[in-house]
Design a protein around this motif. Structure first.
Motif, PDB file in Angstrom:
ATOM      1  N   HIS A   1       2.065 -20.032 -37.683  1.00 50.87           N
ATOM      2  CA  HIS A   1       2.005 -19.892 -39.138  1.00 50.87           C
ATOM      3  C   HIS A   1       1.514 -18.508 -39.577  1.00 50.87           C
ATOM      4  CE1 HIS A   1      -2.109 -21.369 -38.211  1.00 50.87           C
ATOM      5  NE2 HIS A   1      -2.451 -20.528 -39.171  1.00 50.87           N
ATOM      6  N   ASP A   2       0.925 -17.725 -38.653  1.00 53.36           N
ATOM      7  CA  ASP A   2       0.493 -16.363 -38.968  1.00 53.36           C
ATOM      8  C   ASP A   2       1.648 -15.354 -38.920  1.00 53.36           C
ATOM      9  OD1 ASP A   2      -2.154 -17.122 -39.274  1.00 53.36           O
ATOM     10  OD2 ASP A   2      -2.746 -16.498 -37.247  1.00 53.36           O
ATOM     11  N   VAL A   3       2.739 -15.718 -38.256  1.00 51.49           N
ATOM     12  CA  VAL A   3       3.849 -14.792 -38.051  1.00 51.49           C
ATOM     13  C   VAL A   3       4.744 -14.794 -39.292  1.00 51.49           C
ATOM     14  CG1 VAL A   3       5.805 -14.167 -36.593  1.00 51.49           C
ATOM     15  CG2 VAL A   3       3.798 -15.280 -35.572  1.00 51.49           C
ATOM     16  N   PRO A   4       4.883 -13.651 -39.946  1.00 52.74           N
ATOM     17  CA  PRO A   4       5.758 -13.600 -41.125  1.00 52.74           C
ATOM     18  C   PRO A   4       7.190 -14.039 -40.774  1.00 52.74           C
ATOM     19  CG  PRO A   4       4.451 -11.591 -40.966  1.00 52.74           C
ATOM     20  CD  PRO A   4       4.247 -12.348 -39.686  1.00 52.74           C
ATOM     21  N   GLY A   5       7.742 -14.877 -41.621  1.00 53.93           N
ATOM     22  CA  GLY A   5       9.135 -15.286 -41.460  1.00 53.93           C
ATOM     23  C   GLY A   5       9.389 -16.437 -40.514  1.00 53.93           C
ATOM     24  N   ILE A   6       8.358 -16.951 -39.868  1.00 53.84           N
ATOM     25  CA  ILE A   6       8.568 -18.076 -38.939  1.00 53.84           C
ATOM     26  C   ILE A   6       8.809 -19.346 -39.740  1.00 53.84           C
ATOM     27  CG2 ILE A   6       7.305 -19.666 -37.424  1.00 53.84           C
ATOM     28  CD1 ILE A   6       8.345 -17.506 -35.808  1.00 53.84           C
ATOM     29  N   GLU A   7       9.875 -20.024 -39.407  1.00 53.87           N
ATOM     30  CA  GLU A   7      10.182 -21.289 -40.063  1.00 53.87           C
ATOM     31  C   GLU A   7      10.458 -22.389 -39.049  1.00 53.87           C
ATOM     32  OE1 GLU A   7      13.178 -20.808 -43.045  1.00 53.87           O
ATOM     33  OE2 GLU A   7      12.157 -19.089 -43.934  1.00 53.87           O
ATOM     34  N   CYS A   8      10.123 -22.128 -37.795  1.00 52.03           N
ATOM     35  CA  CYS A   8      10.401 -23.132 -36.770  1.00 52.03           C
ATOM     36  C   CYS A   8       9.139 -23.936 -36.447  1.00 52.03           C
ATOM     37  CB  CYS A   8      10.963 -22.488 -35.507  1.00 52.03           C
ATOM     38  SG  CYS A   8       9.960 -21.181 -34.796  1.00 52.03           S
ATOM     39  N   HIS A   9       9.290 -25.220 -36.411  1.00 54.63           N
ATOM     40  CA  HIS A   9       8.212 -26.134 -36.016  1.00 54.63           C
ATOM     41  C   HIS A   9       8.876 -27.356 -35.408  1.00 54.63           C
ATOM     42  CE1 HIS A   9       5.446 -23.625 -38.285  1.00 54.63           C
ATOM     43  NE2 HIS A   9       6.289 -23.689 -39.274  1.00 54.63           N
ATOM     44  N   PRO A  10       9.008 -27.472 -34.129  1.00 54.43           N
ATOM     45  CA  PRO A  10       8.505 -26.571 -33.081  1.00 54.43           C
ATOM     46  C   PRO A  10       9.400 -25.344 -32.906  1.00 54.43           C
ATOM     47  CG  PRO A  10       9.649 -28.393 -32.064  1.00 54.43           C
ATOM     48  CD  PRO A  10       9.663 -28.653 -33.552  1.00 54.43           C
ATOM     49  N   CYS A  11       8.886 -24.413 -32.108  1.00 51.50           N
ATOM     50  CA  CYS A  11       9.622 -23.175 -31.824  1.00 51.50           C
ATOM     51  C   CYS A  11       9.989 -23.112 -30.346  1.00 51.50           C
ATOM     52  CB  CYS A  11       8.773 -21.947 -32.135  1.00 51.50           C
ATOM     53  SG  CYS A  11       8.321 -21.741 -33.857  1.00 51.50           S
ATOM     54  N   ARG A  12      11.200 -22.679 -30.100  1.00 55.80           N
ATOM     55  CA  ARG A  12      11.623 -22.355 -28.739  1.00 55.80           C
ATOM     56  C   ARG A  12      11.057 -20.969 -28.440  1.00 55.80           C
ATOM     57  NH1 ARG A  12      16.946 -24.040 -28.449  1.00 55.80           N
ATOM     58  NH2 ARG A  12      16.022 -25.892 -27.532  1.00 55.80           N
TER      59      ARG A  12
ATOM     60  N   ALA B   1       2.723  -8.925 -24.104  1.00 56.14           N
ATOM     61  CA  ALA B   1       3.593 -10.091 -23.968  1.00 56.14           C
ATOM     62  C   ALA B   1       4.640  -9.956 -25.069  1.00 56.14           C
ATOM     63  CB  ALA B   1       2.799 -11.381 -24.133  1.00 56.14           C
ATOM     64  N   PHE B   2       5.885 -10.227 -24.739  1.00 56.01           N
ATOM     65  CA  PHE B   2       7.000 -10.012 -25.662  1.00 56.01           C
ATOM     66  C   PHE B   2       7.810 -11.293 -25.712  1.00 56.01           C
ATOM     67  CE2 PHE B   2      10.314  -6.387 -26.578  1.00 56.01           C
ATOM     68  CZ  PHE B   2      10.420  -6.799 -27.889  1.00 56.01           C
ATOM     69  N   PHE B   3       7.880 -11.904 -26.888  1.00 55.27           N
ATOM     70  CA  PHE B   3       8.561 -13.184 -27.038  1.00 55.27           C
ATOM     71  C   PHE B   3       9.560 -13.147 -28.190  1.00 55.27           C
ATOM     72  CE2 PHE B   3       4.168 -14.300 -25.655  1.00 55.27           C
ATOM     73  CZ  PHE B   3       4.482 -14.762 -24.389  1.00 55.27           C
ATOM     74  N   VAL B   4      10.551 -14.009 -28.101  1.00 55.44           N
ATOM     75  CA  VAL B   4      11.425 -14.305 -29.232  1.00 55.44           C
ATOM     76  C   VAL B   4      11.237 -15.782 -29.536  1.00 55.44           C
ATOM     77  CG1 VAL B   4      13.801 -14.486 -30.065  1.00 55.44           C
ATOM     78  CG2 VAL B   4      13.097 -12.486 -28.726  1.00 55.44           C
ATOM     79  N   LEU B   5      10.856 -16.069 -30.780  1.00 53.84           N
ATOM     80  CA  LEU B   5      10.660 -17.443 -31.239  1.00 53.84           C
ATOM     81  C   LEU B   5      11.873 -17.841 -32.069  1.00 53.84           C
ATOM     82  CD1 LEU B   5       6.942 -17.127 -32.411  1.00 53.84           C
ATOM     83  CD2 LEU B   5       7.802 -17.787 -30.160  1.00 53.84           C
ATOM     84  N   SER B   6      12.349 -19.044 -31.831  1.00 52.47           N
ATOM     85  CA  SER B   6      13.514 -19.532 -32.575  1.00 52.47           C
ATOM     86  C   SER B   6      13.383 -21.031 -32.782  1.00 52.47           C
ATOM     87  CB  SER B   6      14.805 -19.210 -31.817  1.00 52.47           C
ATOM     88  OG  SER B   6      14.814 -19.833 -30.541  1.00 52.47           O
ATOM     89  N   PRO B   7      14.120 -21.575 -33.763  1.00 56.52           N
ATOM     90  CA  PRO B   7      14.051 -23.018 -34.000  1.00 56.52           C
ATOM     91  C   PRO B   7      14.442 -23.799 -32.751  1.00 56.52           C
ATOM     92  CG  PRO B   7      15.194 -21.917 -35.800  1.00 56.52           C
ATOM     93  CD  PRO B   7      15.006 -20.897 -34.707  1.00 56.52           C
TER      94      PRO B   7
END
Length: 181
Positions: A126-137, A164-170
């Motif tokens: 929820h701290d990451v701007p633009g995140i709309e995935c719950h849960p996130c891959r 650490a470098f990640f890509v979060l997605s729905p």
């Protein structure tokens, strides 16, 4: 950013990875500055500079070039040579989190540990701007592998001067395949 320092004297493997990741997440030009005729240097940095997932983050555009969104309140001095060759202190937060929105509702995040010690990080989605995935891959860019999906927080350990470098997605449940799919 002015010059990509990957392969230039003075950076260890962790710092090389972090430096390249920082350039990628803020969409900076990936112009190499090392001696490309030196095979030993090119071989050493090749796993980093040829990471197609990191380069894809750098090249993607979804309205924002990437920026920090969270940092430590503790500041530390890093040593850097100035233009006259003298060592000077450069004050930075002991850690910083960066983000960059990507197409398709994805968001890249880079967790940088500037400190001289290992750090356990908890990234709250929820701290990451633009995140709309719950849960996130979660895709680990450096490891080029998937991690377990996360619901609300991602925990990871980052060694000194590494990232650490990640890509979060729905995270979507697999849909049954039909003849029309």
């Amino acid at each position: 950013p002015d010059m990509l320092e990957v392969g230039v004297d003075g950076l260890n493997d962790a710092e090389t990875r972090s430096h390249f990741g920082a350039w990628c997440i803020v969409s900076s030009p990936l112009t190499l500055s090392h001696d490309v005729n030196d095979d030993s240097v090119s071989d050493a940095v090749w796993p980093v500079i040829s990471n197609k997932e990191a380069i894809a983050v750098n090249q993607a555009w979804a309205g924002h070039s990437g920026s920090p969104f969270k940092e430590s309140g503790r500041w530390i001095a890093l040593k850097k040579k100035d233009w006259n060759g003298r060592w000077v202190d450069v004050w930075v937060p002991s850690w910083q989190f960066f983000y960059k929105p990507l197409p398709g509702g994805k968001v890249a995040v880079l967790l940088m540990n500037h400190a001289g010690w290992d750090e356990d990080f908890t990234l709250y989605t929820h701290d990451v701007p633009g995140i709309e995935c719950h849960p996130c891959r979660v895709r680990d860019v450096w490891a080029r592998s998937d991690r377990d999906d996360v619901e609300g927080e991602l925990k990871t350990r980052v060694t000194s001067h590494d990232s650490a470098f990640f890509v979060l997605s729905p995270a979507r449940e697999a849909q049954p395949r039909t003849l029309l799919a």
